[in-house]
Design an enzyme around this catalytic site. Structure first.
Site, short mmCIF file in Angstrom:
data_model
loop_
_atom_site.label_atom_id
_atom_site.label_comp_id
_atom_site.label_asym_id
_atom_site.label_seq_id
_atom_site.Cartn_x
_atom_site.Cartn_y
_atom_site.Cartn_z
N GLU A 121 0.77 -1.06 0.26
CA GLU A 121 0.19 0.03 0.13
C GLU A 121 0.87 1.22 -0.07
OE1 GLU A 121 -3.52 0.25 2.44
OE2 GLU A 121 -3.39 -2.09 2.81
N HIS A 235 -9.02 10.43 4.16
CA HIS A 235 -8.50 9.34 3.22
C HIS A 235 -8.84 9.78 2.00
CE1 HIS A 235 -7.89 5.67 0.94
NE2 HIS A 235 -7.60 5.07 2.07
N ARG A 281 -0.79 9.74 2.92
CA ARG A 281 -1.95 9.93 2.87
C ARG A 281 -2.47 11.56 2.71
NH1 ARG A 281 -5.40 5.57 6.25
NH2 ARG A 281 -5.03 4.02 4.71
C1 LIG Z 1 -13.31 2.12 5.29
C2 LIG Z 1 -12.34 1.59 6.11
C3 LIG Z 1 -11.23 0.80 5.68
C4 LIG Z 1 -10.10 0.77 6.69
N1 LIG Z 1 -9.09 -0.02 6.34
C5 LIG Z 1 -7.86 -0.47 7.17
C6 LIG Z 1 -7.04 -1.46 7.06
O1 LIG Z 1 -7.22 -1.98 5.83
N2 LIG Z 1 -6.24 -1.91 7.83
C7 LIG Z 1 -6.14 -1.23 9.02
O2 LIG Z 1 -5.39 -1.32 9.80
N3 LIG Z 1 -7.10 -0.21 9.34
C8 LIG Z 1 -8.06 0.21 8.52
N4 LIG Z 1 -8.93 1.13 8.73
C9 LIG Z 1 -9.02 1.70 10.01
C10 LIG Z 1 -9.40 0.61 11.08
O3 LIG Z 1 -10.43 -0.16 10.66
C11 LIG Z 1 -9.97 1.28 12.36
O4 LIG Z 1 -9.15 2.32 12.87
C12 LIG Z 1 -9.90 0.38 13.49
O5 LIG Z 1 -10.78 -0.73 13.08
C13 LIG Z 1 -10.67 0.91 14.82
O6 LIG Z 1 -10.74 -0.40 15.67
P1 LIG Z 1 -11.36 0.12 17.09
O7 LIG Z 1 -11.38 -1.21 17.69
O8 LIG Z 1 -10.52 1.01 17.78
O9 LIG Z 1 -12.75 0.70 16.79
P2 LIG Z 1 -14.01 0.14 16.09
O10 LIG Z 1 -13.81 -0.84 15.20
O11 LIG Z 1 -14.75 1.55 15.45
O12 LIG Z 1 -14.84 -0.52 17.17
C14 LIG Z 1 -15.49 0.49 18.23
C15 LIG Z 1 -16.74 -0.20 19.01
O13 LIG Z 1 -17.04 0.63 20.09
C16 LIG Z 1 -18.44 0.44 20.17
N5 LIG Z 1 -18.79 1.73 20.84
C17 LIG Z 1 -18.45 3.18 20.68
N6 LIG Z 1 -19.08 3.81 21.68
C18 LIG Z 1 -19.64 3.00 22.61
C19 LIG Z 1 -20.39 3.64 24.07
N7 LIG Z 1 -20.50 4.63 24.02
N8 LIG Z 1 -20.61 2.39 24.45
C20 LIG Z 1 -20.50 1.09 23.89
N9 LIG Z 1 -19.94 0.94 22.92
C21 LIG Z 1 -19.46 1.73 22.20
C22 LIG Z 1 -18.99 0.62 18.84
O14 LIG Z 1 -19.92 0.19 18.71
C23 LIG Z 1 -17.81 -0.44 18.15
O15 LIG Z 1 -18.28 -1.84 18.62
C24 LIG Z 1 -10.23 1.51 8.00
C25 LIG Z 1 -11.44 2.18 8.29
C26 LIG Z 1 -12.22 2.45 7.50
C27 LIG Z 1 -13.30 3.14 8.01
#
Ligand SMILES: Cc1cc2nc3c(=O)[nH]c(=O)nc-3n(C[C@H](O)[C@H](O)[C@H](O)COP(=O)(O)OP(=O)(O)OC[C@H]3O[C@@H](n4cnc5c(N)ncnc54)[C@H](O)[C@@H]3O)c2cc1C
Length: 509
Positions: A121, A235, A281
Site C-alpha cells: 500500500e 482518506h 495519505r
Molecule cells: C473503510 C475503512 C477501511 C479501513 N481499512 C483499514 C485497513 O485495511 N487496515 C487497518 O489497519 N485499518 C483500516 N481502517 C481503520 C481501522 O478499521 C480502524 O481504525 C480500527 O478498526 C478501529 O478499531 P477499534 O476497535 O478501535 O474501533 P471500532 O472497530 O470502531 O470499534 C469501536 C466499538 O466501540 C463501540 N462503541 C462506541 N461507543 C460506545 C459506547 N459509548 N458504549 C459502548 N460501545 C461503544 C462501537 O459500537 C464499536 O463496537 C479502515 C477504516 C475504514 C473506515
C-alpha cells in the site's frame, strides 16, 4: 432506573467490540479474569473494524524497514518507543491471535497455498500486508466475536452503550451503561475504553454512524489526558458519490498501480510528491481536494489492474452502486481516522487509575501526525492484548460506587433536536476543522461548537438518553480537536494550516 439491588460487576469491563476491544477482552480472559464487553453495536458492522479493507501490516523479516515507513509517513512525529512496541510485537500477535486462534483466511499465493500473498500500500516500502481480498476487517472481526461469544470468561452485552465513567477520587470503577432505555451501572476492577473513532463529527466519513467519539469524551470529562487531537486523517480516495454505508477505494489499489486523474484526464500526483500516488495519505488527500477544486471530478483510474479479478469485493461494491470502474471511479477525501486520542502508555494505561484505552480512541504515539496505511488493526490488536493482560494482572476487584446524578432514561428526547445539532456540528467541522484549517476559521469553529455544547449540556442536566450522550460526546470531542488545532501553529501531517496575509493574530484559549 438502574436495578441497584443486583449490580453488574466484572473484573474487567471493555467498552466497545471492534478489533481493539476484542483483543483487550481476549488478553484479560486468557488471564482468567471475568470480562464484560459492553458495546453499543447491534451488529458487527457497526464497528469500523468490520469495514477495514487493505489489511494488517506485519514486519516479516524487516522490522527496521517497517519502523522507517511508519516514522516517514508520520512526518517524523511518531514516538519511536511506541513504534518499537508495535513493530516488535506485530508478527507474534498476528500469528498467535489472527492465524492460530481465529484462523483468519488470509490470501495466499495462487501457486503456493502455504505462502501468504503480502500486499503493498501507499507509503510502504515493501510488500508486507496480510489481507483477505479487500475486505479484511469482516474476516477478522467476525471470527473474533464468535470466539469471544463462546469464551467462558467473557460476557458480550450488545446494544449496550456506555454513557459516562463511574469515578471516585480520580479512580475509575466502571461505566454507567444504557440498554433498551434502561440504565445499568457496570462496576469493574479495571475499565478499558475501545470505542473507536470520530467519523460522525464530519459530513463525509468512511466510518459507520456510531463513531461519535464517546470514549474520548467520557475519558476527558473524567479528567484523563488526551493528546494529538488535531491530527484527523482524511482518506484521499473515498467514493465521491452519496452512499448509505462506507465505501472506500482501498490504498491497495494505488499500491498495485491505480493512478489519479483530474477532470481534464491528466495525472497530477507526480507534481505533488516524488512518490506520486504512493505518497503519504495527507499529501494525496490535499492534492485530490485541490484538483477537485481546480478542475472538477477526480477519478481513480484502475485500468492498468485486472480490477475484477484482483479486487472482486471492490468490483462488487462498484456494481452495487452502478459505478462503472472502466471509466474511472470518482473519489474525494473523507474523514477516516483519528491519530490522537486518550493518551496511553505502552500497556494502554491512561492518566487515570484503573482506566485503559486501546484502538482508535487511544493515542499511543505510533501515528504521530499521520498514520501509515494498515497499521490500525495491528495497533488495536497489539495494544488490546497488552492492556487486557495488564488490567488482568492488576487484580483490581470491582467496587460499588455512587452513581452520581442518575436520572431516568428518556428515550423521548426530541429526535429532531439531536439530528439538527448533529447537522450543525458537521457543517462547522467540515468548513473549519477539515483537511485545511485557518486560525480565523478555527476560532469561529470554537465559538460555534461551544454554543452547541451549551445547548446540549442543558438537555443533559434533565435527561439521559443514548442519542443525547452521543451528541454530548461529539461536541466535547469536536472542542478537543478544535482546541488542539488552535494551539498547534505547526503544519505537520494531517494538521494543515493555511494562513493568509490578512489573517488576524491567533490567540489560543
Ligand atoms: C473503510 C475503512 C477501511 C479501513 N481499512 C483499514 C485497513 O485495511 N487496515 C487497518 O489497519 N485499518 C483500516 N481502517 C481503520 C481501522 O478499521 C480502524 O481504525 C480500527 O478498526 C478501529 O478499531 P477499534 O476497535 O478501535 O474501533 P471500532 O472497530 O470502531 O470499534 C469501536 C466499538 O466501540 C463501540 N462503541 C462506541 N461507543 C460506545 C459506547 N459509548 N458504549 C459502548 N460501545 C461503544 C462501537 O459500537 C464499536 O463496537 C479502515 C477504516 C475504514 C473506515
Amino acid at each position: 432506573m438502574a436495578d441497584e439491588s443486583d449490580p453488574t460487576t466484572a473484573d474487567v469491563l471493555v467498552v466497545g467490540s471492534g478489533v481493539a476491544g476484542c483483543a483487550a477482552a481476549l488478553g484479560a480472559a486468557r488471564a482468567g479474569e471475568d470480562v464484560v464487553v459492553a458495546t453499543k453495536a447491534e451488529r458487527p458492522k457497526d464497528a469500523t473494524s468490520w469495514w477495514a479493507q487493505g489489511g494488517v501490516a506485519v514486519s516479516r523479516s524487516n522490522a527496521e524497514g517497517f519502523k522507517r515507513d511508519i516514522v516517514a509517513a508520520s512526518d517524523d512525529t511518531a514516538d519511536p518507543d511506541a513504534v518499537d512496541v508495535l513493530v516488535e510485537n506485530a508478527n507474534e500477535a498476528v500469528r498467535d491471535v489472527l492465524i492460530e486462534t481465529l484462523d483468519v483466511p488470509f490470501d495466499t499465493e495462487a501457486d503456493d497455498p502455504d505462502t501468504f500473498d503480502y500486499g503493498r500500500e501507499a507509503a510502504h516500502g515493501e510488500r508486507r500486508i496480510l489481507h483477505v481480498n479487500a475486505s479484511t476487517g469482516r474476516h477478522v472481526l467476525g471470527p473474533f466475536l464468535s470466539y469471544l461469544d463462546d469464551h467462558p470468561n467473557v460476557t458480550l452485552r450488545e446494544d449496550t452503550a456506555a454513557l459516562d465513567l463511574l469515578t471516585r477520587e480520580g479512580r475509575v470503577h466502571g461505566a454507567l451503561c444504557e440498554h433498551d432505555g434502561d440504565l445499568d451501572p457496570i462496576y469493574a476492577g479495571s475499565t478499558v475504553l475501545a470505542t473507536g473513532g470520530i467519523g460522525a463529527l464530519y459530513g463525509r466519513s468512511t466510518n459507520p454512524d456510531g463513531a461519535t467519539g464517546d470514549g474520548i469524551a467520557m475519558a476527558a470529562l473524567a479528567g484523563a489526558d488526551v493528546a494529538d487531537m488535531e491530527y484527523v486523517q482524511f482518506h484521499p480516495t473515498a467514493y465521491a458519490g452519496e452512499v448509505a454505508t462506507p465505501f472506500l477505494l482501498s490504498e491497495a489499489l494505488r499500491g498495485e498501480g491505480a493512478i489519479l486523474r483530474n477532470d481534464d484526464g491528466d495525472r497530477f500526483m507526480p507534481e505533488h510528491h516524488p512518490d506520486a500516488e504512493l505518497a503519504p495519505r495527507d499529501v494525496v488527500a490535499r492534492a485530490v481536494a485541490a484538483e477537485r477544486e481546480r478542475t472538477g471530478d477526480v477519478l481513480l483510474d484502475v485500468s492498468s489492474l485486472d480490477f475484477t479479478t484482483e479486487f472482486p469485493d471492490l468490483a462488487t461494491n462498484c456494481d452495487e452502486r452502478d459505478v462503472d470502474h472502466r471509466t474511472g471511479i470518482p473519489v474525494a477525501p473523507a474523514e477516516h481516522f483519528l491519530c490522537g486520542g486518550i493518551a496511553v502508555d505502552s500497556r494502554g494505561r491512561t492518566s487515570l487509575d484503573r482506566l485503559f484505552a486501546v484502538g482508535e480512541c487511544s493515542r499511543t504515539g505510533v501515528h504521530g501526525a499521520n498514520r501509515l496505511a494498515s497499521t490500525s488493526l495491528l495497533e488495536g490488536l497489539v495494544w488490546g492484548l497488552r492492556a487486557g493482560r495488564t488490567a488482568a494482572a492488576s487484580g483490581a476487584d470491582p467496587e460499588i460506587v455512587d452513581v452520581p446524578d442518575l436520572r431516568d432514561s428518556d428515550p423521548a428526547l426530541p429526535a429532531a433536536f439531536a439530528a439538527e445539532k448533529f447537522t450543525r456540528l458537521r457543517e462547522v467541522m467540515d468548513e473549519f476543522v477539515g483537511l485545511s484549517r485557518s486560525p480565523s476559521g478555527l476560532r469561529r469553529a470554537s465559538a460555534a461548537i461551544r454554543r452547541l455544547k451549551g445547548e446540549v449540556d442543558a438537555y443533559v442536566r434533565t435527561r439521559t438518553s443514548r442519542e443525547l450522550y452521543e451528541l454530548r460526546a461529539a461536541t466535547v470531542t469536536a472542542l478537543l480537536i478544535t482546541r488542539a488545532a488552535r494551539e498547534n501553529t505547526d503544519s505537520r501531517g494531517c494538521h494543515h494550516l493555511v494562513v493568509t496575509t490578512d489573517e488576524p493574530e491567533v490567540h489560543a484559549d
